[in-house]
Design an enzyme around this catalytic site. Structure first.
Site, PDB file in Angstrom:
ATOM      1  N   HIS A   1       2.039   3.129  -9.088  1.00 58.80           N
ATOM      2  CA  HIS A   1       1.847   1.685  -9.275  1.00 58.80           C
ATOM      3  C   HIS A   1       3.029   1.102 -10.053  1.00 58.80           C
ATOM      4  CE1 HIS A   1      -1.993   2.165  -7.486  1.00 58.80           C
ATOM      5  NE2 HIS A   1      -2.578   2.743  -8.522  1.00 58.80           N
TER       6      HIS A   1
ATOM      7  N   LEU B   1      10.006 -20.913  -4.863  1.00 60.59           N
ATOM      8  CA  LEU B   1       9.043 -20.088  -4.109  1.00 60.59           C
ATOM      9  C   LEU B   1       7.624 -20.232  -4.658  1.00 60.59           C
ATOM     10  CD1 LEU B   1       8.594 -17.722  -2.018  1.00 60.59           C
ATOM     11  CD2 LEU B   1       8.908 -16.169  -3.968  1.00 60.59           C
TER      12      LEU B   1
ATOM     13  N   ASP C   1       0.834  -1.215   0.000  1.00 55.31           N
ATOM     14  CA  ASP C   1       0.000   0.000   0.000  1.00 55.31           C
ATOM     15  C   ASP C   1       0.864   1.258   0.000  1.00 55.31           C
ATOM     16  OD1 ASP C   1      -2.408   1.363   0.002  1.00 55.31           O
ATOM     17  OD2 ASP C   1      -2.530   1.423   2.184  1.00 55.31           O
TER      18      ASP C   1
HETATM   19  C1  IPE Z   1      -5.421  -2.581   0.132  1.00 57.97           C
HETATM   20  O1  IPE Z   1      -5.122  -1.239  -0.020  1.00 57.97           O
HETATM   21  C2  IPE Z   1      -5.445  -3.283  -1.185  1.00 57.97           C
HETATM   22  C3  IPE Z   1      -4.148  -3.458  -1.849  1.00 57.97           C
HETATM   23  C4  IPE Z   1      -2.992  -3.020  -1.410  1.00 57.97           C
HETATM   24  C5  IPE Z   1      -4.183  -4.180  -3.088  1.00 57.97           C
HETATM   25  P1  IPE Z   1      -6.257  -0.123  -0.172  1.00 57.97           P
HETATM   26  O2  IPE Z   1      -5.540   1.160  -0.406  1.00 57.97           O
HETATM   27  O3  IPE Z   1      -7.246  -0.524  -1.192  1.00 57.97           O
HETATM   28  O4  IPE Z   1      -6.947  -0.157   1.264  1.00 57.97           O
HETATM   29  P2  IPE Z   1      -7.802   0.949   2.001  1.00 57.97           P
HETATM   30  O5  IPE Z   1      -8.842   1.437   1.029  1.00 57.97           O
HETATM   31  O6  IPE Z   1      -6.867   2.041   2.386  1.00 57.97           O
HETATM   32  O7  IPE Z   1      -8.360   0.260   3.195  1.00 57.97           O
HETATM   33  C1  IPE Z   2      -1.758   0.209  -3.267  1.00 55.55           C
HETATM   34  O1  IPE Z   2      -1.504   1.573  -3.290  1.00 55.55           O
HETATM   35  C2  IPE Z   2      -2.034  -0.345  -4.628  1.00 55.55           C
HETATM   36  C3  IPE Z   2      -3.418  -0.760  -4.840  1.00 55.55           C
HETATM   37  C4  IPE Z   2      -4.364  -0.697  -3.948  1.00 55.55           C
HETATM   38  C5  IPE Z   2      -3.768  -1.251  -6.157  1.00 55.55           C
HETATM   39  P1  IPE Z   2      -2.676   2.640  -3.285  1.00 55.55           P
HETATM   40  O2  IPE Z   2      -3.066   2.906  -4.691  1.00 55.55           O
HETATM   41  O3  IPE Z   2      -3.769   2.220  -2.392  1.00 55.55           O
HETATM   42  O4  IPE Z   2      -1.922   3.895  -2.692  1.00 55.55           O
HETATM   43  P2  IPE Z   2      -2.455   4.905  -1.594  1.00 55.55           P
HETATM   44  O5  IPE Z   2      -2.853   4.087  -0.409  1.00 55.55           O
HETATM   45  O6  IPE Z   2      -3.609   5.626  -2.201  1.00 55.55           O
HETATM   46  O7  IPE Z   2      -1.279   5.787  -1.316  1.00 55.55           O
HETATM   47 MG    MG Z   3      -4.078   2.467  -0.404  1.00 57.82          MG
END
Ligand code: IPE
Ligand code: IPE
Ligand code: MG
Length: 245
Positions: A33, A127, A16
């Site tokens: 990403h 793995l 995240d």
């Molecule tokens: C969790 O992150 C999902 C992934 C990392 C794939 P999110 O960014 O979607 O989670 P919330 O919305 O902050 O809970």
């Molecule tokens: C995690 O990073 C990737 C996915 C959920 C696909 P985010 O896109 O949620 O990044 P933040 O949390 O908004 O910084």
């Molecule tokens: Mg996020």
């Protein structure tokens, strides 16, 4: 470095913070990403080298479909690009790849790449890498419940024989050692519908680092955290540890 017996057998990672990493640089979220691929490669490399048995990466949640269409589109494009680019090397490293999640919600193109990657690496002994895409912990439990219900309806299984083991056999991570370390980057301390059943006794490590900035040193921190935990699984502390406390 953690001694071998203190190494997790199965690491799960919620990757995240990509969006915030990009925003801090004035870049579109998709750039975050893209930048998240480097730490993915690093984690796969380190887990492979050190003999971690399984690594499960949360790439896209059931709820991430609620994001703007252009972000979802760029993520899906990135998944295809990354698979095309990395699959040869993953195969060379003897990584066995599997994808968990609601596959039919993904594009036909992505589904085809996924099926090809799984088929090509199925016999690999290295793995065990699971990528969670369009995955939700609740979805996983519901799809397992549907399979159990079907088995009961057809007479293959009696309701009174439905126990934890029989149920877990239908979950996406069946057959793998239970996840024993969850790492979540990006500073949030929540599960966000990742592995609900499977994290029952996992150690939880939350890192403030945004995923694209996650380095080997950060992974070492998580492994050191794990190595320092006393895992009791509901029992009382071992005598030596109890005396120290
Ligand atoms: C969790 O992150 C999902 C992934 C990392 C794939 P999110 O960014 O979607 O989670 P919330 O919305 O902050 O809970
Ligand atoms: C995690 O990073 C990737 C996915 C959920 C696909 P985010 O896109 O949620 O990044 P933040 O949390 O908004 O910084
Ligand atoms: Mg996020």
């Amino acid at each position: 470095m953690a001694a071998l017996d203190l190494l997790p057998r199965h690491i799960a990672i919620t990757m995240d913070g990509n969006g915030r990493w990009a925003a801090a640089r004035g870049l579109p979220r998709s750039a975050g990403h893209k930048a998240g691929l480097a730490p993915v490669r690093m984690c796969i490399e380190v887990c492979s080298q050190r003999g971690v048995e399984a690594l499960t990466l949360f790439a896209f949640s059931s709820e991430n479909w609620r994001r703007p269409a252009d972000e979802v589109g760029s993520l899906m494009g990135l998944f295809i690009e990354a698979l095309d680019r990395e699959i040869d090397e993953l195969h060379q490293k003897s990584v066995r790849m599997r994808f968990i999640g609601e596959r039919r919600t993904l594009s036909v193109r992505l589904q085809a790449r996924i099926a090809a990657a799984e088929a090509r690496t199925a016999a690999n002994g290295g793995l065990k890498l699971q990528v969670a895409m369009s995955y939700g912990g609740r979805w996983d439990i519901v799809q397992a419940a549907q399979k159990v219900a079907r088995d009961c309806a057809s007479g293959r299984l009696r309701a009174e024989d439905v126990n934890e083991e029989a149920f877990a056999a239908h979950l996406s991570l069946a057959g793998l050692p239970e996840a024993d370390l969850l790492i979540r980057t990006g500073g949030e301390q929540r599960i966000s519908n990742f592995l609900l059943w499977d994290l029952a006794y996992a150690e939880l490590h939350f890192s403030p680092r945004l995923w694209p900035d996650f380095t080997l040193a950060d992974l070492e921190d998580a492994l050191a955290y794990f190595a320092g935990r006393e895992r009791r699984f509901g029992r009382v502390a071992a005598p030596r540890a109890a005396a120290k406390a």
